[in-house]
Write a protein that holds these residues in place. Structure first.
Motif, PDB file in Angstrom:
ATOM      1  N   ASN A 176      76.358 121.118  81.298  1.00 49.77           N
ATOM      2  CA  ASN A 176      76.922 120.568  80.063  1.00 49.77           C
ATOM      3  C   ASN A 176      78.437 120.415  80.164  1.00 49.77           C
ATOM      4  O   ASN A 176      79.012 119.464  79.620  1.00 49.77           O
ATOM      5  N   GLY A 177      79.081 121.349  80.857  1.00 47.10           N
ATOM      6  CA  GLY A 177      80.522 121.223  81.054  1.00 47.10           C
ATOM      7  C   GLY A 177      80.867 119.994  81.874  1.00 47.10           C
ATOM      8  O   GLY A 177      81.853 119.286  81.591  1.00 47.10           O
ATOM      9  N   THR A 178      80.037 119.701  82.880  1.00 49.26           N
ATOM     10  CA  THR A 178      80.263 118.512  83.696  1.00 49.26           C
ATOM     11  C   THR A 178      80.013 117.245  82.893  1.00 49.26           C
ATOM     12  O   THR A 178      80.762 116.263  82.997  1.00 49.26           O
ATOM     13  N   LEU A 179      78.963 117.243  82.069  1.00 49.60           N
ATOM     14  CA  LEU A 179      78.677 116.083  81.229  1.00 49.60           C
ATOM     15  C   LEU A 179      79.818 115.817  80.244  1.00 49.60           C
ATOM     16  O   LEU A 179      80.215 114.659  80.026  1.00 49.60           O
ATOM     17  N   LEU A 180      80.371 116.874  79.660  1.00 46.55           N
ATOM     18  CA  LEU A 180      81.499 116.709  78.751  1.00 46.55           C
ATOM     19  C   LEU A 180      82.732 116.199  79.498  1.00 46.55           C
ATOM     20  O   LEU A 180      83.499 115.371  78.977  1.00 46.55           O
ATOM     21  N   SER A 181      82.932 116.679  80.705  1.00 50.60           N
ATOM     22  CA  SER A 181      84.050 116.195  81.524  1.00 50.60           C
ATOM     23  C   SER A 181      83.876 114.711  81.841  1.00 50.60           C
ATOM     24  O   SER A 181      84.843 113.935  81.803  1.00 50.60           O
ATOM     25  N   PHE A 182      82.644 114.309  82.162  1.00 53.74           N
ATOM     26  CA  PHE A 182      82.380 112.898  82.432  1.00 53.74           C
ATOM     27  C   PHE A 182      82.578 112.044  81.177  1.00 53.74           C
ATOM     28  O   PHE A 182      82.984 110.879  81.274  1.00 53.74           O
ATOM     29  N   ALA A 183      82.267 112.607  80.017  1.00 51.03           N
ATOM     30  CA  ALA A 183      82.491 111.866  78.769  1.00 51.03           C
ATOM     31  C   ALA A 183      83.976 111.571  78.594  1.00 51.03           C
ATOM     32  O   ALA A 183      84.369 110.462  78.194  1.00 51.03           O
ATOM     33  N   ILE A 184      84.828 112.556  78.893  1.00 52.99           N
ATOM     34  CA  ILE A 184      86.275 112.331  78.819  1.00 52.99           C
ATOM     35  C   ILE A 184      86.718 111.361  79.911  1.00 52.99           C
ATOM     36  O   ILE A 184      87.603 110.519  79.705  1.00 52.99           O
ATOM     37  N   PHE A 185      86.099 111.456  81.079  1.00 59.40           N
ATOM     38  CA  PHE A 185      86.378 110.536  82.174  1.00 59.40           C
ATOM     39  C   PHE A 185      86.186 109.082  81.721  1.00 59.40           C
ATOM     40  O   PHE A 185      86.968 108.189  82.072  1.00 59.40           O
ATOM     41  N   SER A 186      85.162 108.829  80.912  1.00 52.08           N
ATOM     42  CA  SER A 186      84.848 107.461  80.483  1.00 52.08           C
ATOM     43  C   SER A 186      85.852 106.910  79.481  1.00 52.08           C
ATOM     44  O   SER A 186      85.939 105.689  79.295  1.00 52.08           O
ATOM     45  N   ILE A 187      86.626 107.775  78.826  1.00 50.92           N
ATOM     46  CA  ILE A 187      87.553 107.326  77.787  1.00 50.92           C
ATOM     47  C   ILE A 187      88.556 106.306  78.322  1.00 50.92           C
ATOM     48  O   ILE A 187      88.913 105.341  77.636  1.00 50.92           O
ATOM     49  N   ALA A 188      88.993 106.488  79.566  1.00 51.67           N
ATOM     50  CA  ALA A 188      89.992 105.571  80.126  1.00 51.67           C
ATOM     51  C   ALA A 188      89.464 104.150  80.202  1.00 51.67           C
ATOM     52  O   ALA A 188      90.218 103.184  80.012  1.00 51.67           O
ATOM     53  N   PHE A 189      88.179 104.003  80.471  1.00 52.23           N
ATOM     54  CA  PHE A 189      87.613 102.666  80.600  1.00 52.23           C
ATOM     55  C   PHE A 189      87.439 102.000  79.238  1.00 52.23           C
ATOM     56  O   PHE A 189      87.440 100.772  79.143  1.00 52.23           O
ATOM     57  N   ILE A 190      87.290 102.824  78.201  1.00 47.67           N
ATOM     58  CA  ILE A 190      87.270 102.284  76.841  1.00 47.67           C
ATOM     59  C   ILE A 190      88.665 101.798  76.455  1.00 47.67           C
ATOM     60  O   ILE A 190      88.837 100.766  75.800  1.00 47.67           O
ATOM     61  N   ALA A 191      89.681 102.550  76.891  1.00 43.51           N
ATOM     62  CA  ALA A 191      91.061 102.211  76.555  1.00 43.51           C
ATOM     63  C   ALA A 191      91.600 101.034  77.357  1.00 43.51           C
ATOM     64  O   ALA A 191      92.554 100.368  76.931  1.00 43.51           O
ATOM     65  N   ARG A 192      90.994 100.765  78.492  1.00 47.14           N
ATOM     66  CA  ARG A 192      91.549  99.778  79.414  1.00 47.14           C
ATOM     67  C   ARG A 192      91.692  98.383  78.807  1.00 47.14           C
ATOM     68  O   ARG A 192      92.771  97.775  78.906  1.00 47.14           O
TER      69      ARG A 192
ATOM     70  N   VAL B 276      91.474 118.331  73.438  1.00 50.41           N
ATOM     71  CA  VAL B 276      92.026 117.176  72.731  1.00 50.41           C
ATOM     72  C   VAL B 276      93.137 116.525  73.551  1.00 50.41           C
ATOM     73  O   VAL B 276      93.188 115.294  73.698  1.00 50.41           O
ATOM     74  N   LEU B 277      94.019 117.346  74.103  1.00 52.29           N
ATOM     75  CA  LEU B 277      95.122 116.804  74.906  1.00 52.29           C
ATOM     76  C   LEU B 277      94.600 116.142  76.180  1.00 52.29           C
ATOM     77  O   LEU B 277      95.113 115.097  76.601  1.00 52.29           O
ATOM     78  N   LEU B 278      93.586 116.741  76.799  1.00 52.89           N
ATOM     79  CA  LEU B 278      93.009 116.131  77.993  1.00 52.89           C
ATOM     80  C   LEU B 278      92.461 114.744  77.669  1.00 52.89           C
ATOM     81  O   LEU B 278      92.673 113.783  78.434  1.00 52.89           O
ATOM     82  N   ALA B 279      91.772 114.625  76.534  1.00 49.54           N
ATOM     83  CA  ALA B 279      91.227 113.335  76.125  1.00 49.54           C
ATOM     84  C   ALA B 279      92.344 112.327  75.828  1.00 49.54           C
ATOM     85  O   ALA B 279      92.241 111.144  76.196  1.00 49.54           O
ATOM     86  N   LEU B 280      93.418 112.776  75.187  1.00 43.53           N
ATOM     87  CA  LEU B 280      94.538 111.884  74.882  1.00 43.53           C
ATOM     88  C   LEU B 280      95.231 111.403  76.149  1.00 43.53           C
ATOM     89  O   LEU B 280      95.578 110.219  76.274  1.00 43.53           O
ATOM     90  N   PHE B 281      95.439 112.314  77.086  1.00 40.38           N
ATOM     91  CA  PHE B 281      96.059 111.917  78.353  1.00 40.38           C
ATOM     92  C   PHE B 281      95.162 110.935  79.102  1.00 40.38           C
ATOM     93  O   PHE B 281      95.644 109.987  79.737  1.00 40.38           O
ATOM     94  N   ARG B 282      93.862 111.157  79.025  1.00 35.07           N
ATOM     95  CA  ARG B 282      92.945 110.244  79.697  1.00 35.07           C
ATOM     96  C   ARG B 282      92.983 108.861  79.045  1.00 35.07           C
ATOM     97  O   ARG B 282      92.923 107.833  79.734  1.00 35.07           O
ATOM     98  N   PHE B 283      93.058 108.827  77.724  1.00 33.93           N
ATOM     99  CA  PHE B 283      93.177 107.560  77.010  1.00 33.93           C
ATOM    100  C   PHE B 283      94.449 106.836  77.437  1.00 33.93           C
ATOM    101  O   PHE B 283      94.454 105.623  77.647  1.00 33.93           O
ATOM    102  N   ALA B 284      95.535 107.595  77.573  1.00 33.50           N
ATOM    103  CA  ALA B 284      96.801 106.999  78.009  1.00 33.50           C
ATOM    104  C   ALA B 284      96.690 106.427  79.411  1.00 33.50           C
ATOM    105  O   ALA B 284      97.262 105.364  79.708  1.00 33.50           O
ATOM    106  N   GLN B 285      95.961 107.099  80.296  1.00 32.02           N
ATOM    107  CA  GLN B 285      95.754 106.557  81.636  1.00 32.02           C
ATOM    108  C   GLN B 285      95.045 105.211  81.576  1.00 32.02           C
ATOM    109  O   GLN B 285      95.375 104.286  82.313  1.00 32.02           O
ATOM    110  N   GLY B 286      94.051 105.097  80.686  1.00 28.31           N
ATOM    111  CA  GLY B 286      93.349 103.833  80.552  1.00 28.31           C
ATOM    112  C   GLY B 286      94.229 102.728  80.015  1.00 28.31           C
ATOM    113  O   GLY B 286      94.190 101.586  80.499  1.00 28.31           O
ATOM    114  N   LEU B 287      95.038 103.042  79.003  1.00 26.15           N
ATOM    115  CA  LEU B 287      95.988 102.054  78.483  1.00 26.15           C
ATOM    116  C   LEU B 287      96.920 101.569  79.595  1.00 26.15           C
ATOM    117  O   LEU B 287      97.205 100.372  79.716  1.00 26.15           O
TER     118      LEU B 287
END
Length: 449
Positions: free
Chosen positions: A72-88, A137-148
């Motif tokens: 479950n920890g890996t699945l949650l990490s992958f969910a955050i991983f996908s955020i950058a592609f949404i932001a792209r 939350v910060l990890l998700a925000l930084f990931r979103f910024a990477q996608g932008l």
């Protein structure tokens, strides 16, 4: 990953914005330098993303999701991983507006600065045990910024290379930018393999994993100066203007030629679906359900990435001989056949794992080498720059963004047949999109006659 100015004003308002800066650059840029710039830029971007992807398996479940099971920890990490592609695609839309207002140099500087800040932010980010949910939350925000940032870093160099390619060499020139993917992966996997293999588990999870993110920041700085030198060169600027490779509004593009964006996204779906299924997903599956050492898996993947680089080069030759669309379609068929063997290979121990990784990387190289801009010729000239960028963004979003979390989540519940079906669906979508594109071209040709 392109944009165009309005026909009545081909250079747009960015010409005056860039005029003073370009005056300081006196050396013309050669095609060879453009090719080097493409590879440097793409390598740094891919390194960033592969560092995050590998960390999503080896680091983030323990550091940011310690109260969940490893799965479950890996699945949650992958969910955050996908955020950058949404932001792209959001980043692409914003960056096109910035380029029209302040110029290409300002756009790229902002994008790469944002990418560097986000990457360093992750490197310094405390874990869940220190600041609780704020860390997530910060990890998700930084990931979103990477996608932008990645959406904003489009420089049009691959499009320029393809459009200036000699007759019969477009496939060869088109594959150059794709070489950044295996190069970025080799560096990222090699760095993690070294740290994971030489440090204790506590050292690796407390501070060792942060070093790849610092390296990513350093590579971004190098890439920034290398690419800025190119985009401010007179040869580059004139070539972009002559071919109307300047930005337009994303909303205007969607209104006028949104169908071409959709076809462009789905035409490359098989390749993009395979992308994370041979890089990030196998690492997660093997770490959860196999005793194969992680460093060994990373080394095999590095060998696979080298094979992919040779396959990307070969794709250029194949595309120039048989056509880019035919090459991409043939690779989709092979990926579909490969998907049928996926459950058997991933359940056959170390040998099966290694075969899956190596063969998968070869197929990835052959298909991904021609996946960028295969159908961007469909766009009208003034939309081609932005159309190429947004089509690629959507291909990443639809094909690759959720591949790790979907493949791991479904396979952990229903078995590896889920991975097979996921990959097969990507191949079917690619063949369908290429067929639609061919039919539209035939209809337009018949209409012209």
């Amino acid at each position: 990953m392109s944009s165009l100015g309005y026909a009545a004003s081909p250079v747009g308002s960015n010409q005056s914005a860039d005029q003073h800066t370009r005056s300081a650059v006196h050396d013309d840029v050669t095609p060879g330098e453009i090719a080097v710039g493409v590879i440097i830029g793409r390598s740094s971007e891919y390194f960033d993303f592969f560092v995050f992807g590998i960390a999503s398996v080896l680091v983030f479940p323990a550091v940011f999701f310690p109260h969940f099971s490893k799965l479950n920890g890996t699945l949650l990490s992958f969910a955050i991983f996908s955020i950058a592609f949404i932001a792209r695609p959001v980043g692409t839309a914003i960056s096109m507006a910035i380029q029209r207002r302040w110029g290409r140099a300002a756009k790229m500087t902002i994008a790469l600065f944002l990418l560097g800040v986000a990457t360093v932010g992750i490197a310094f980010l405390p874990g869940y045990d220190s600041i609780g949910r704020t860390a997530i939350v910060l990890l998700a925000l930084f990931r979103f910024a990477q996608g932008l940032a990645l959406g904003g870093s489009w420089d049009g160099l691959p499009s320029l290379l393809a459009m200036t390619a000699p007759t019969g060499k477009r496939g060869w020139y088109a594959m150059i930018g794709q070489l950044g993917a295996p190069l970025g992966f080799v560096i990222a996997a090699g760095l993690f393999a070294y740290l994971y293999g030489t440090l204790s588990e506590s050292e690796f999870l407390s501070w060792g994993w942060r070093y790849p993110f610092f390296v990513a920041f350093a590579l971004n700085v190098v890439a920034l100066f290398a690419r800025l030198q190119l985009v401010l060169g007179r040869t580059y600027t004139q070539a972009m203007q002559e071919r109307e490779l300047e930005p337009v509004s994303v909303t205007r593009l969607i209104d006028e030629e949104g169908g071409h964006v959709a076809i462009g996204a789905f035409a490359a779906l098989a390749s993009f679906a395979l992308f994370h299924l041979v890089t990030v997903f196998p690492l997660s599956w093997i770490s959860l359900y196999s005793d194969q050492p992680i460093t060994e898996v990373l080394l095999v993947q590095m060998v696979g990435a080298v094979c992919a680089a040779f396959a990307i080069v070969a794709s250029g030759k194949l595309a120039d001989r048989f056509g880019r669309r035919n090459t991409l379609g043939a690779m989709a068929v092979l990926i579909g056949l490969f998907s049928l063997a996926t459950p058997l290979l991933l359940s056959s121990g170390v040998v099966g794992h290694d075969i899956f990784i190596i063969v998968g990387f070869v197929l990835l190289g052959l298909s991904y080498g021609q996946s960028s801009g295969t159908v961007t010729a469909n766009f009208s000239p003034q939309y081609r720059y932005t159309g190429a960028a947004l089509s690629t963004d959507m291909a990443w979003l639809v094909g690759a963004a959720f591949a790790p979390v979907v493949a791991l989540g479904l396979s952990s519940r229903f078995g590896l047949i889920a991975v097979s079906l996921y990959l097969l669906s990507g191949a079917v979508c690619t063949l369908a999109a290429l067929g639609i594109n061919r039919a539209l071209e035939s209809r337009e040709s018949a209409g012209a006659d």
